[in-house]
Design an enzyme around this catalytic site. Structure first.
Site, PDB file in Angstrom:
ATOM      1  N   LYS A 185      -5.687   2.463   1.689  1.00 16.48           N
ATOM      2  CA  LYS A 185      -7.150   2.524   1.695  1.00 16.48           C
ATOM      3  C   LYS A 185      -7.739   1.140   2.001  1.00 16.48           C
ATOM      4  O   LYS A 185      -7.486   0.610   3.053  1.00 16.48           O
ATOM      5  CB  LYS A 185      -7.617   3.113   0.353  1.00 16.48           C
ATOM      6  CG  LYS A 185      -6.862   4.399  -0.053  1.00 16.48           C
ATOM      7  CD  LYS A 185      -7.118   5.486   0.950  1.00 16.48           C
ATOM      8  CE  LYS A 185      -6.420   6.815   0.718  1.00 16.48           C
ATOM      9  NZ  LYS A 185      -5.235   6.940  -0.058  1.00 16.48           N
TER      10      LYS A 185
ATOM     11  N   ASP B 187      -5.679   2.584 -11.745  1.00 18.55           N
ATOM     12  CA  ASP B 187      -5.647   2.768 -10.298  1.00 18.55           C
ATOM     13  C   ASP B 187      -6.900   2.086  -9.753  1.00 18.55           C
ATOM     14  O   ASP B 187      -8.015   2.564  -9.946  1.00 18.55           O
ATOM     15  CB  ASP B 187      -5.619   4.266  -9.963  1.00 18.55           C
ATOM     16  CG  ASP B 187      -5.476   4.526  -8.468  1.00 18.55           C
ATOM     17  OD1 ASP B 187      -5.964   3.709  -7.675  1.00 18.55           O
ATOM     18  OD2 ASP B 187      -4.894   5.570  -8.104  1.00 18.55           O
TER      19      ASP B 187
ATOM     20  N   ARG C 273      16.201  -3.459   0.992  1.00 17.89           N
ATOM     21  CA  ARG C 273      15.621  -2.617  -0.066  1.00 17.89           C
ATOM     22  C   ARG C 273      15.273  -3.488  -1.277  1.00 17.89           C
ATOM     23  O   ARG C 273      14.232  -3.326  -1.893  1.00 17.89           O
ATOM     24  CB  ARG C 273      16.582  -1.484  -0.467  1.00 17.89           C
ATOM     25  CG  ARG C 273      16.081  -0.718  -1.682  1.00 17.89           C
ATOM     26  CD  ARG C 273      16.743   0.627  -1.965  1.00 17.89           C
ATOM     27  NE  ARG C 273      18.119   0.744  -1.567  1.00 17.89           N
ATOM     28  CZ  ARG C 273      19.154   0.155  -2.179  1.00 17.89           C
ATOM     29  NH1 ARG C 273      18.981  -0.618  -3.232  1.00 17.89           N
ATOM     30  NH2 ARG C 273      20.387   0.330  -1.729  1.00 17.89           N
TER      31      ARG C 273
ATOM     32  N   TYR D 145      -7.352  11.601  -8.508  1.00 11.64           N
ATOM     33  CA  TYR D 145      -6.979  12.010  -7.150  1.00 11.64           C
ATOM     34  C   TYR D 145      -6.025  13.205  -7.266  1.00 11.64           C
ATOM     35  O   TYR D 145      -5.106  13.201  -8.091  1.00 11.64           O
ATOM     36  CB  TYR D 145      -6.308  10.831  -6.421  1.00 11.64           C
ATOM     37  CG  TYR D 145      -5.587  11.243  -5.177  1.00 11.64           C
ATOM     38  CD1 TYR D 145      -6.264  11.908  -4.152  1.00 11.64           C
ATOM     39  CD2 TYR D 145      -4.233  11.005  -5.014  1.00 11.64           C
ATOM     40  CE1 TYR D 145      -5.592  12.325  -3.007  1.00 11.64           C
ATOM     41  CE2 TYR D 145      -3.562  11.403  -3.874  1.00 11.64           C
ATOM     42  CZ  TYR D 145      -4.248  12.067  -2.872  1.00 11.64           C
ATOM     43  OH  TYR D 145      -3.591  12.484  -1.749  1.00 11.64           O
TER      44      TYR D 145
HETATM   45  O1  P1T Z   1      -1.859   8.513  -0.162  1.00 11.81           O
HETATM   46  P1  P1T Z   1      -1.115   7.483  -0.942  1.00 11.81           P
HETATM   47  O2  P1T Z   1      -1.046   6.132  -0.266  1.00 11.81           O
HETATM   48  O3  P1T Z   1       0.223   7.963  -1.424  1.00 11.81           O
HETATM   49  O4  P1T Z   1      -1.997   7.195  -2.266  1.00 11.81           O
HETATM   50  C1  P1T Z   1      -2.314   8.166  -3.210  1.00 11.81           C
HETATM   51  C2  P1T Z   1      -3.615   7.818  -3.882  1.00 11.81           C
HETATM   52  C3  P1T Z   1      -3.595   7.186  -5.113  1.00 11.81           C
HETATM   53  N1  P1T Z   1      -4.718   6.854  -5.772  1.00 11.81           N
HETATM   54  C4  P1T Z   1      -5.933   7.124  -5.246  1.00 11.81           C
HETATM   55  C5  P1T Z   1      -7.169   6.766  -6.003  1.00 11.81           C
HETATM   56  C6  P1T Z   1      -6.035   7.742  -3.997  1.00 11.81           C
HETATM   57  O5  P1T Z   1      -7.251   7.984  -3.502  1.00 11.81           O
HETATM   58  C7  P1T Z   1      -4.846   8.115  -3.295  1.00 11.81           C
HETATM   59  C8  P1T Z   1      -4.881   8.812  -1.985  1.00 11.81           C
HETATM   60  N2  P1T Z   1      -6.105   9.424  -1.709  1.00 11.81           N
HETATM   61  C9  P1T Z   1      -6.405  10.118  -0.568  1.00 11.81           C
HETATM   62  C10 P1T Z   1      -5.521  10.341   0.423  1.00 11.81           C
HETATM   63  C11 P1T Z   1      -7.785  10.632  -0.482  1.00 11.81           C
HETATM   64  O6  P1T Z   1      -8.241  11.000   0.618  1.00 11.81           O
HETATM   65  O7  P1T Z   1      -8.447  10.648  -1.515  1.00 11.81           O
END
Ligand code: P1T
Length: 393
Positions: free
Chosen positions: A210, A185, A59, A112
């Protein structure tokens, strides 16, 4: 601590060189060019406290994760990187590491949906108030700041799903004038297209699910910070809260990052052709893409981004029902949430990724479609959209 050694591993050179080498040297014992997946929770100590390389418990640190963290820190030009189990886990750790109950944050008015939900339904009951403001309007962001209370100005640029652009340099000085930190972000742009820390941001956050991972095979998040002080706060909370990336997830993400530059260029090439196709199509209304000269954020995007990315949103002229039909009819574009993988995805933000903001200020138009343009043969993508868009088709 292993995290403090992140920068000893080939942090020099151009972006693509660092993407392939930063964070890891071929293994001393075997010469393995790629870091092993250290599937271990604990480490043998040479006498109590005799840690080998600082590893104690996974961890706190794991060598595969350390390699990823060093790599992403180098790509973003930060002091240190941290890898998490998801983008939202990374966000939650930033919030709780850098704010306390009674503080305030400014967030985008088209973030988001999950980010908005985290601030609204989790951080707010915990005691962190927030206001939303359009990232494209520096004065509105300044006006939303509560002097003495605002600790974070949080932006996405481009935003999800409306592709609005925030001026990172200007917003960093607005935040700093008020004694707040700017968090960016950088999921949509990636460090290949945009480097927020170099423009004055304090913290960069990613959903590595992503473009960083890039193959739709892993969920993850990352934080990169500009200063040692911020690194210490995030490091403490990463270990104390525990939402770390596992070794296999770290390995997949690191593998993805090695090809980030070539993938992003192809995503951008294909997206530009898709934008050309959509613009002027009779079934398509407004097209949202910062590369379009008429996009209100085009000048700022051109200043701070190398290219404009692979995400496009557009409104259909046939209303919500038509938008839903287009999503259902597309074949090469897979109907699904998420973005940034090699395969093209199509989705209806109002009913899918941004359903959690329905009824709030952040509600998105119901005829909006979001495309994540992949790296397939672009002619196949254009033909697929042409078929899917046909009214009454
Ligand atoms: O899904 P996760 O890995 O927890 O990330 C969240 C997140 C944070 N910031 C942005 C700009 C994002 O697009 C996302 C997640 N977005 C999607 C799942 C989507 O389809 O837009």
């Amino acid at each position: 601590m292993p995290n403090e050694q992140q920068h000893q591993h080939r942090t020099k050179g151009g972006f693509e060189t660092r993407a392939i080498h930063a964070g890891y040297e071929p293994d001393e014992a075997t010469g393995a060019v790629i870091p092993p997946i250290y599937a271990t929770s604990t480490y043998k100590q040479d006498g109590v406290g005799g840690l080998r390389g600082g590893y104690e418990y996974s961890r706190s640190a794991n060598p595969t994760r350390t390699a990823l963290e060093g790599n992403i820190a180098s790509l973003e030009g930060g002091e240190r990187g941290f890898a998490f189990a998801s983008g939202l886990a990374a966000e939650d750790t930033i919030i709780r590491a850098l704010c306390k109950p009674g503080d305030h944050a400014v967030i985008p008015d088209d973030a988001y949906g999950g980010t908005h939900r985290l601030f609204d339904k989790v951080a707010r009951p915990w005691g962190l108030a927030h206001s939303s403001a359009p990232v494209s309007d520096v004065d509105a962001v300044r006006a939303a700041i509560r002097p003495g209370e605002t600790k974070l100005v949080w932006i996405e640029t481009p935003t999800n799903p409306l592709l609005n652009i925030g001026d990172i340099e200007a917003l960093a000085s607005v935040a700093h004038d008020a004694g707040a930190l700017l968090v960016v972000d950088n999921t949509f742009a990636t460090p290949y297209l945009q480097q927020p820390l170099g423009l004055g941001a304090d913290v960069v956050v990613h959903s590595t699910t992503k473009y960083a991972g890039g193959h739709s095979d892993v969920v993850g998040g990352a934080v990169v910070v500009r200063t040692l002080e911020l690194a210490e706060a995030i490091s403490f909370h990463q270990n104390a809260m525990g939402a770390v990336a596992g070794p296999f997830d770290s390995w997949l993400t690191l593998r993805g990052l090695k090809t980030l530059g070539v993938r992003m260029d192809r995503h951008c090439d294909n997206a530009e052709k898709v934008v050309d196709f959509l613009t002027g199509h009779p079934a398509v209304g407004q097209v949202f893409y910062p590369g379009l000269p008429e996009h209100p954020g085009h000048a700022v995007a051109s200043k701070q981004m190398k290219r404009y990315g692979g995400i496009i949103s557009f409104r259909t002229t046939g209303g919500e029902q038509h938008a839903l039909e287009v999503c259902a009819r597309a074949e090469v574009f897979t109907l699904g949430e998420s973005l940034g993988g090699v395969e093209s995805l199509i989705e209806h933000p109002g009913r899918m990724t941004h359903a959690s903001v329905a009824g709030t200020d952040l509600e998105v138009p119901d005829d909006l479609i979001r495309l994540s343009v992949g790296i397939e043969s672009v002619d196949d993508l254009l033909a697929d959209l042409d078929r899917a868009l046909a009214i009454g088709g």
